[in-house]
Design a protein around this motif. Sequence first.
Motif, short mmCIF file in Angstrom:
data_model
loop_
_atom_site.label_atom_id
_atom_site.label_comp_id
_atom_site.label_asym_id
_atom_site.label_seq_id
_atom_site.Cartn_x
_atom_site.Cartn_y
_atom_site.Cartn_z
N GLU A 226 7.25 12.90 1.06
CA GLU A 226 8.00 14.14 1.21
C GLU A 226 8.37 14.37 2.67
N ILE A 227 9.51 15.01 2.89
CA ILE A 227 9.94 15.36 4.24
C ILE A 227 8.89 16.22 4.94
N GLY A 228 8.36 17.21 4.22
CA GLY A 228 7.42 18.14 4.83
C GLY A 228 6.20 17.46 5.41
N ALA A 229 5.67 16.46 4.69
CA ALA A 229 4.49 15.75 5.18
C ALA A 229 4.79 14.99 6.47
N ALA A 230 5.98 14.38 6.54
CA ALA A 230 6.35 13.66 7.76
C ALA A 230 6.48 14.61 8.94
N THR A 353 17.28 23.00 5.69
CA THR A 353 18.51 22.24 5.88
C THR A 353 18.70 21.22 4.77
N ARG A 354 17.61 20.54 4.42
CA ARG A 354 17.69 19.54 3.35
C ARG A 354 18.09 20.20 2.03
N SER A 361 28.62 19.22 -1.87
CA SER A 361 29.30 18.11 -2.54
C SER A 361 29.46 16.90 -1.64
N ILE A 362 29.06 17.04 -0.36
CA ILE A 362 29.17 15.93 0.59
C ILE A 362 27.78 15.47 1.00
N PRO A 363 27.61 14.17 1.28
CA PRO A 363 26.30 13.69 1.72
C PRO A 363 26.03 14.08 3.17
N GLY A 364 24.73 14.20 3.51
CA GLY A 364 24.35 14.58 4.87
C GLY A 364 22.98 14.06 5.23
N PRO A 365 22.85 12.77 5.55
CA PRO A 365 21.55 12.23 5.98
C PRO A 365 21.01 13.01 7.17
N ARG A 398 25.75 27.44 8.91
CA ARG A 398 24.47 27.94 8.40
C ARG A 398 23.30 27.32 9.16
N MET A 399 23.44 26.08 9.59
CA MET A 399 22.39 25.45 10.40
C MET A 399 22.27 26.15 11.75
#
Length: 457
Positions: A226-230, A353-354, A361-365, A398-399
Amino acid sequence: MSKPDALTALGEMLGDRLSRSKSDLDLHGRNETYFPFLPPDAVAYPETTDEVAQIVRICAAHGVPLTGWGRGTSLEGHALALQGGVTIDFSRMNRVLKVNSEDMDVVVQPGLTREDLNRELRATGLFFPVDPGANASLGGMASTRASGTTAVRYGTMRDNVLALEVVLPDGRVIRTGTRARKSSAGYDLTGLFVGSEGTLGLITELTLRLHGQPEAISAAVCAFDEIGAAVDTVIQTIQLGIPMARIEFVDAATAAAFNAYASADMPEKPHLMVEFHGSAAGVAEQAESFGEVVAENGGEGFKWSSRPEDRNALWTMRHNAYYACLGLRPGATALVTDMCVPISRLAEAVEETRADIAQASIPGPILGHVGDGNFHAILLVEPDNAAELAEAKALAHRMVERALRMGGTVTGEHGIGMGKLDYMEEEHGAAWDVMGQIKRALDPMTLMNPGKMVRAN
C-alpha cells in the motif's frame, strides 16, 4: 519597440552567434511538457559576461524582451519566449573557472551542467550534490532554485549557492555574496536571485558549495502493498534521524512504467528507492536501521547493492521516470504537479491525491522526493485535447489547495514559470505584490523573462 534595429545591432556585435535559423528558433520554442510552441525572434550565444551585458543594453535600448536558456529541461515553461524577443543561450559559457579544494567551493559559468561539473571534480575528492534528475545547467538550476533526489541530505540550490555574478536589466553587472560561509552584510541578494527564474537579471557566474565524496555508498529498493505503508516508512525513518542521502517514492503505475521502459522486474506495487552515504561502518548501520523500519511496515523484496553499476542503473531508471511514464500513454504529453508539504502531512497528502486521480479519466502516476515532503503526479493528456487538459488543470488545482491547506507550497522544486503563475496569490497573498514591486524596481520595462513569476503590470 524596434526589434529589427535591436537584431541588426546584435548581429553586428555577435556575427554568426546571433541565430535566426528556423532550427534554432524551433529548438528554443519547445518545452518538456504541455505548453505551446513559443519561439523567440532570435537566439544569442554569448561567450563572456561582457557580451551578456552588451546584449542586455542593446535590448533595453530598443525595448526588446530577453529570456535566458540553459538546457531547456524545465517543466513549467520557464525558458519560453512568451513575448518573443531574444533568447540568450548560455551553452558557450560552460567552463569551470576555479576549484578551491581547501575551501570546498567552485566557481563556474552558468551553461555548465551538473554532470560535467562532477566529471571535472572526480580527482579532487569533492562533488556537487544537487541532482534534479535532468542534466540541467547550473545557471538554470540556480534560477529555478532546483533540488531533487539528494536534497534530503545535502539541501537545494538555495543551500549550495554561495555567490553570484548577475547582469541586471539595465546592463549593470553586480556580484552578490562571497566565498565566506556566512555574512551579515546587507540584504541577501544571492537569495533573491536564486529562484528568480531570470525575471530580475541573468546569472553569468556562480560560486557553489562542494561536499566530500563519501567513502561508502549503498542503495536499495523495496516494495510495499500500500502507498500509506511506504510513506509511513519514510516519515518514521526521518523521525528516527537515520541520515539518508536519497529516499524516493514511486507508485504502482510508475513501477509498471519502469518495467516497460527499462526492462526492470519490479512488482507492480509502490516502492521506495533509498541511498546512504558515509563510512563503510556507518552505511551498514544506517542500512540495518532502515531495514528494520521497512520490515515493521510490511515492506518486501529488499534488494541492496554497493556496486556502482547497480546503483547507477537504479538512479538512471529513476531519473528517466518522466519519460517512462510518458510511455504509459504513447503520444501523450503531461502536466507535472509539484506539491510539497510538511513531512507529518505527507501520507495524508499522497493518499488524498491518489484517490482524487483514481476518480479521473486520465492517468496520473505519482512519484517524488518524499524525504523532504515533495512529490509529483504526472498527469498524462493527449496533445490538443482541451477537455483532458482542463481536467488535468482541475486536478492540479485541487492538489494546490491540498498542499496549502496542509501548510505546504505549490512547488517544491520546479518553480513557477508559466504553469503555476495563477497560484501565486493563493500561496503568498500580499507578499506577491511585494515581489511585483521588486520586479518593477529592477526591471521597470518588464523585459526580463516577461510573463513569469509576478503579476503583469
